[in-house]
Every structure is written in C-alpha cells, then in structure tokens.
Design a protein around this motif. Structure first.
Motif, short mmCIF file in Angstrom:
data_model
loop_
_atom_site.label_atom_id
_atom_site.label_comp_id
_atom_site.label_asym_id
_atom_site.label_seq_id
_atom_site.Cartn_x
_atom_site.Cartn_y
_atom_site.Cartn_z
N HIS A 168 4.08 7.09 -6.73
CA HIS A 168 4.77 6.34 -7.77
C HIS A 168 6.28 6.41 -7.63
CE1 HIS A 168 0.72 6.59 -9.52
NE2 HIS A 168 1.06 5.48 -10.15
N GLY A 169 6.78 6.59 -6.39
CA GLY A 169 8.20 6.48 -6.16
C GLY A 169 8.68 5.07 -6.41
N GLU A 213 8.99 5.64 -1.48
CA GLU A 213 9.22 6.82 -0.66
C GLU A 213 8.27 6.86 0.53
OE1 GLU A 213 10.84 10.00 -3.94
OE2 GLU A 213 8.69 9.64 -3.88
N GLY A 214 7.47 5.80 0.70
CA GLY A 214 6.55 5.72 1.82
C GLY A 214 5.22 6.40 1.58
N THR A 215 4.98 6.90 0.36
CA THR A 215 3.72 7.56 0.04
C THR A 215 2.63 6.51 -0.18
OG1 THR A 215 4.92 9.36 -1.02
CG2 THR A 215 2.57 9.16 -1.53
N SER A 216 1.46 6.77 0.33
CA SER A 216 0.34 5.87 0.15
C SER A 216 0.00 5.72 -1.33
CB SER A 216 -0.87 6.40 0.91
OG SER A 216 -2.00 5.58 0.71
N ARG A 217 -0.29 4.48 -1.74
CA ARG A 217 -0.65 4.20 -3.15
C ARG A 217 -2.16 4.07 -3.27
NH1 ARG A 217 2.12 -0.93 -5.19
NH2 ARG A 217 1.85 0.03 -7.25
N GLY A 218 -2.76 5.03 -3.93
CA GLY A 218 -4.20 4.99 -4.17
C GLY A 218 -4.50 4.94 -5.65
N ALA A 219 -5.78 4.87 -6.01
CA ALA A 219 -6.19 4.89 -7.41
C ALA A 219 -5.97 6.29 -7.98
CB ALA A 219 -7.65 4.48 -7.54
N PRO A 229 0.79 -1.23 0.00
CA PRO A 229 0.00 0.00 0.00
C PRO A 229 0.83 1.28 0.00
CG PRO A 229 0.06 -0.92 2.21
CD PRO A 229 0.79 -1.89 1.32
N TYR A 230 2.12 1.20 -0.19
CA TYR A 230 2.99 2.38 -0.18
C TYR A 230 4.05 2.21 -1.26
CZ TYR A 230 5.85 -0.98 2.33
OH TYR A 230 6.54 -2.10 2.67
N ASP A 231 4.64 3.35 -1.69
CA ASP A 231 5.69 3.27 -2.69
C ASP A 231 7.07 3.31 -2.03
OD1 ASP A 231 6.16 5.91 -2.00
OD2 ASP A 231 5.68 6.75 -3.96
N ALA A 270 13.61 6.04 -10.51
CA ALA A 270 12.68 7.06 -10.98
C ALA A 270 13.38 8.37 -11.30
CB ALA A 270 11.58 7.29 -9.95
N SER A 271 14.49 8.68 -10.62
CA SER A 271 15.20 9.92 -10.93
C SER A 271 15.78 9.89 -12.34
CB SER A 271 16.32 10.15 -9.91
OG SER A 271 17.27 9.09 -9.95
N THR A 272 15.99 8.69 -12.89
CA THR A 272 16.49 8.54 -14.25
C THR A 272 15.37 8.29 -15.24
OG1 THR A 272 18.58 7.62 -13.45
CG2 THR A 272 18.01 7.20 -15.75
N PHE A 273 14.51 7.32 -14.95
CA PHE A 273 13.48 6.91 -15.90
C PHE A 273 12.16 7.63 -15.69
CE2 PHE A 273 16.24 3.15 -15.30
CZ PHE A 273 16.76 3.08 -16.58
N GLY A 274 11.96 8.16 -14.49
CA GLY A 274 10.70 8.82 -14.18
C GLY A 274 9.74 7.88 -13.47
N PRO A 275 8.71 8.44 -12.83
CA PRO A 275 7.70 7.62 -12.14
C PRO A 275 6.72 7.02 -13.14
CG PRO A 275 7.20 9.95 -11.91
CD PRO A 275 8.50 9.88 -12.64
N ILE A 276 6.47 5.73 -13.02
CA ILE A 276 5.72 4.99 -14.04
C ILE A 276 4.55 4.26 -13.40
CG2 ILE A 276 5.85 3.17 -15.79
CD1 ILE A 276 8.92 3.80 -15.87
N PRO A 277 3.34 4.43 -13.91
CA PRO A 277 2.23 3.59 -13.44
C PRO A 277 2.47 2.13 -13.83
CG PRO A 277 1.43 5.51 -14.68
CD PRO A 277 2.91 5.41 -14.90
N HIS A 278 2.19 1.21 -12.92
CA HIS A 278 2.41 -0.21 -13.19
C HIS A 278 1.16 -1.06 -13.05
CE1 HIS A 278 6.79 -0.54 -13.74
NE2 HIS A 278 6.88 0.46 -12.89
#
Length: 470
Positions: free
Chosen positions: A316-317, A281-287, A277-279, A321-329
């Motif tokens: 989306h951490g 970076e510890g951020t909550s993953r929601g829809a 439920p988190y990425d 990601a600092s190179t490729f960017g944040p990506i939805p999976h």
C-alpha cells in the motif's frame, strides 16, 4: 523508450549524480484518460489526455526527498534527479527510512481489455445516449469514462516490475420535479456498462422520490444501497485500516478483536479488478483481508509504517503515505454468496417502478432486504461526509438521491433528506448487521484505479440527527 527503460535510466542517473550509496526508487506511468460528460440530457464535453509521469524517491546522506516530472528525454530526467537531490540535501534527517524493496517476484496483473484501453469517444457517447433515452424524457446528467495505464518500477537495489490496467465507469442522475435518482457502476470492461439499464434505474428512482414527506430525526432500521455502503467502506479505509493512523492510536482498529458483526468480511483486493500489480514502492499488490467474519485481523502498511509496526509492507505504498498513511483503495464487503461459492457477478439493475414509492426498489437483492423491515428507511446514497471523532470514526453527512419510508416490508413514501451522525464501526458492530445482499456492485471512486464494492446492507440502527438544513 519503454516505461521500464525510463525507470532504469533514472536509477543510473542517480548513481552517477548522487553516488553509489544513494538509494532510489522510480515509478513511471503512462496514462490515457478520457471522459465524456453530459448535462441537460446532451453531451457537452469530451476530454482526453495522454501523458507520462515519472516519480523519483531518493535517500542520500541519511535524508529523503521525492520529485516528479513529465519530461522523459535525457535533459528532463537529469533535471528531475538534480532537483530531487538538491531537495534531499535540504531535508531533515530521516532515521526511520525503511530501505528499498529487495528483488522479488511481482505476479502479472489481471488480463487487460484492449477494447476498454483504446475506447473511442463514439463508444462512450453510445452509452450516454442509451442512458438518456432510457430515462424517458427526464433531465439527465453524468459521465462515462475510460482509463488505461501502463507502468514500470525500478530501484537501485535491482528490483523491477511492470504492469498495465484498464477501467471504465459510468455515473448518472435523472431528475424530475426536484427529485434525483442515481445509478453508478465501475467495471474492467466498457462492454459491461449498459447505459440503458443504468438510465432506467436512475429514472425509476427519481420518479419514486417525488413529493417527499418530513420525518422526525431518530434511530431507524435502514437498508443502504451499494452507493451508500461505498461511503462506509471509503471512510473505514482512510481512517481505520490505515497503518500509520493505527500506530498513532488514531484508529478504532483493535487487531484480533471481534469489532464487527460476524457477517462482515472486508478485503482490500486489487487483483479482483484490473489494477497495476505493484505499489509505489514496487511491492506486489495482493488481496489483504482486513476483517474476517467480524474479527479485525489487519491494517494496510507501506514499508515505512510496516517497519515501525514490526510488520511487512502489504503493498500500500502511495504518494503522500508518509503524511496521510497507507490507505486501501479497493475495498470489498463480501456477501455470503461470495464467501461461500465465489460469486461476484454484478447485481442486476432493472428498470423497476411506476412512479410510486415501490419503484424505489430496482433489484431483487435490495427487495429481499427491504421485505424484512417492519418500519425503517431505504437510503440510496450518502454525501458530504466528514469525520467528527477519528478514534471512534463518528461521521456526519447527508443523504441524497432518494430516501423512502419502509412499512411492513414495502416502501410507502419518499422522505426528505436527513443529516446523520453515526459511528461507522458501531453501526456494523456485532448483532447490528441484519442482512447482506447476495450480489455486490462495484462503485467508482473520484479517481480511476480506486473503487468500492459491496452488496446492499441492512442495519439495525442508523442515527439520523436532523433534516438536510441542519
């Protein structure tokens, strides 16, 4: 120690070795991954691994570095902190450091299926046996896999989170006379995977794909099955709805613009399935709704890309990601049924087919779309897709695992594979989506935890530029 205790210990080591001003975030993941592979219609490999991964990102003295390790005793964790700190001292200054995720609630993830988390080799083998038997003597190959992860996050700002997830997937082909048929599915529960149903479908598709004819290249009305639609979703996610690429103007995305047909709603939806439920970076993953009835409304962000864009992280951490960017999976193309009534059950996959082209259609959802095609193509799968123009997201690739000519709503003959060159956003643009199936099917990604879910899709035009040989 628990995963959270390990993460907390690393944070304390950073304070002691790097000083109280250093900022650290730690992710600890324990994983049990198992794979049962088969080829030539028998199991030839069963592999399983269990391990713990510790990832540390450290910001000290205005510089940032990351490190990882798998040794979780005191010496191993100390060595991880020391080498990451040494790397940070050699790194260039990082003025764009976005800071740490502050203490905030992280809702629990979806309920874990214990039977999947601790599935035995025999349980996977039983599904392989059912797949092989249902193929009726055709040569088969593929895999059945299960995954279980438990993890924790902690940072030096006092934020922490924990979670668990389990997943199962099956991917198999059946072959006859050089023609392949495929069936794939990903699920939260191993019990939802029916090897017999999948094997029967793959065999029916293979029998229907024999003796293909050559058709000229050109633009065709197409019905894409969920396996092919999954490739659209994956490329849209990586190269379009990526907050870093959008900020660099390397994405087709124009926020607030009706770039897609009104029937298209795209949601990155980790809570829809078993997921941590988190990425990272510890951020909550929601829809996160990316496209709402044709209008592009959002891109994915981690803390860094969000800060640069003046937006919050969308959860989306991820490593790199600092190179490729944040990506939805975990991208879903919502069918009309799901938007209207919340329906999200998997498409029924019947055996279908008697070896004729009609056997290419194995479920009612696809049949309803095919019935509306005057002259076009039914496409099972795409592969080897590569980006030619990132800004317009022009992709070239090949069809595989079956293509059929559709005339007056009926598949009439198998067709040799094509090469295509198409702009994915253009193909899904206003007025170009002629139909969506009502039942989505979740397709497995190459790595567990990532998946793509879509119903079959009918498009007004797809640009086939040549045969598979060029």
């Amino acid at each position: 120690m628990s995963e959270l205790e390990i993460a907390g210990q690393v944070v304390e080591l950073v304070r002691r070795l790097a000083g109280p001003d250093a900022q650290a975030e730690v992710t600890v993941t324990r994983a049990d991954l198992a794979l049962t592979r088969f080829a030539n219609s028998f199991i030839h490999q069963n592999v399983a691994e269990s391990g713990t991964a510790v990832r540390l990102r450290l910001h000290a003295g205005g510089r940032t570095a990351a490190g990882s390790g798998s040794l979780v005793d005191r010496d191993g964790l100390t060595a991880l902190v020391e080498r990451t700190l040494a790397a940070a001292r050699l790194a260039p200054p990082d003025p764009a450091w976005p800071g740490l995720t502050p203490p905030s609630p992280v809702p629990p993830g979806t309920a874990l299926d214990e039977a999947t988390a601790y599935a035995s080799p025999d349980e996977r083998a039983a599904r392989v046996r059912a797949f092989v038997d249902a193929a009726g003597g055709l040569e088969t190959a593929g895999y059945c896999r299960t995954a279980y992860r438990s993890g924790a996050f902690a940072n030096s700002a006092g934020h922490s989170a924990v979670g668990r997830m389990a997943e199962a997937a099956m991917d198999g082909i059946a072959r006859t006379g050089g023609a392949d048929g495929v069936a794939r599915r990903c699920a939260d529960r191993l019990g939802e995977l029916d090897g017999g149903v999948l094997g029967a479908r793959a065999a029916a598709k293979a029998r229907a794909a024999t003796d293909p004819v050559e058709l000229p290249p050109g633009r065709y009305d197409v019905v894409l099955e969920p396996a092919a639609v999954a490739d659209l979703l994956q490329n849209l996610a990586w190269f379009g709805f990526n907050g870093k690429r959008h900020a660099e103007r390397q994405s087709f995305v124009e926020l607030g613009t009706a770039q897609f047909d009104p029937s298209v709603t795209l949601v990155d939806d980790p809570p829809h399935a078993s997921a941590l439920p988190y990425d990272m970076e510890g951020t909550s993953r929601g829809a996160l709704t990316l496209v709402d009835e044709g209008t592009t409304v959002a891109v994915a962000h981690d803390r860094r890309s969000g800060a640069e864009a003046g937006a919050a992280s969308t959860g989306h951490g991820m490593p790199g990601a600092s190179t490729f960017g944040p990506i939805p999976h975990n991208l879903r193309l919502l069918p009309a049924a799901a938007r209207a009534v919340g329906g999200d059950s998997p498409s029924p996959v019947g055996p279908g087919g008697d070896g004729t082209a009609a056997g290419a259609v194995a479920d009612a959802d696809t049949a309803a779309l095919v019935a509306g095609v005057k002259r076009g193509l039914l496409v099972s799968d795409f592969w080897y897709t590569r980006v030619l123009d990132p800004k317009r997201l022009v992709i070239t690739g090949l069809t595989r695992n079956g293509v059929w000519l559709v005339e007056d709503g009926v598949p009439t003959r198998a067709v040799r594979d094509f090469r295509f060159t198409e702009s994915y956003p253009r193909a899904l643009g206003p007025g170009r989506v002629l139909g969506l199936g009502r039942q989505p099917v979740r397709q497995p990604d190459r790595v567990d935890g990532s998946w793509w879910e879509a119903p079959p899709l009918r498009l007004a035009s797809w640009n086939f530029t040549g045969g598979a040989s060029g």
